[in-house]
Write an enzyme that holds these catalytic residues in place. Sequence first.
Site, short mmCIF file in Angstrom:
data_model
loop_
_atom_site.label_atom_id
_atom_site.label_comp_id
_atom_site.label_asym_id
_atom_site.label_seq_id
_atom_site.Cartn_x
_atom_site.Cartn_y
_atom_site.Cartn_z
CG HIS A 72 64.22 59.82 66.03
ND1 HIS A 72 63.47 60.44 65.06
CD2 HIS A 72 65.51 60.15 65.76
CE1 HIS A 72 64.26 61.11 64.25
NE2 HIS A 72 65.51 60.95 64.65
CG ASP A 120 60.01 60.62 65.29
OD1 ASP A 120 60.35 60.76 66.49
OD2 ASP A 120 60.82 60.60 64.34
N GLY A 212 71.35 64.18 61.88
CA GLY A 212 71.61 65.41 62.63
C GLY A 212 70.55 66.46 62.42
CB SER A 214 66.45 63.95 63.83
OG SER A 214 66.40 62.84 62.99
N GLY A 215 64.28 66.30 64.15
CA GLY A 215 63.65 67.17 65.13
C GLY A 215 63.48 68.59 64.67
#
Length: 272
Positions: A72, A120, A212, A214-215
């Site tokens: 995402h 994801d 922020g 994320s990942g």
Amino acid sequence: MLRLLSALLLVALASGSALPFYKPSSRVVNGEEAEPHSWPWQALLQYEVSGGWSFTCGGTLIDPDWVLTAGHCISSSRKYRVVLGEHDRTVTTGTKQVISVAAIYVHPEWNSSCLSCGNDIALLKLSHSAELTPEVQAACLPPRDYILPHGTKCYVTGWGRLITGGQTANQLQQALLPVVDYAHCSQADWWGSTVKETMVCAGGGDSSACNGDSGGPLNCPGVKCEWEVNGVTSFVSSRGCNTLKKPTGFTRVSAYIDWIEEIIGSSLKCSC
């Protein structure tokens, strides 16, 4: 824009040797500033905007040529670059390596309209190899299909918001998030059917990831190495980042080892 899907709030900012050199304390939301370069595989993802670059997500260096992040975090219309060896986003230092992204591989079953469906996860091929230094190292990943035991003390790291709706961090933050196993996390008063067995839940109290983060990595005590990256930060509750019984949701890396190795074209290696 921030995507609100199936009562989930994506953790991404829409606007914009696997061994840390610091032993983290027993203590991102309600976290603390990490010791500089204590998580040397932590990556920062930026996308190009008019006149510069904007921070959007975190990531994990898993090989000198590859960074792992969340599906995402990626938009096909944007140009990306990765910053390695980063700690304070407001300070320029000699430890930083800024490398453009040459190719992007989002998991083929990732569906931006169905975050709760899972998958994801994405891989970024760097335009040239990262230089491995004391501040920049490739992470170890867990064994294929490994399941973290309930209560495992893991750390989420990132430059995301310090409180729900608040400002993003300038310095890399870390927070202790105990693992909540699938049997608990899938209970009706927790995440229920939203959580899948290809995910990891961690937290569910005062501390959590936030927009922020994320990942970025979920760093856990390892099987092969002292620390392994077991999760890719994916989602939190729409009611707030640190909501009781709504742990941060992570893509479970061990469920995607075959896909990762297929994309990078070799077996994963790291120096423990």
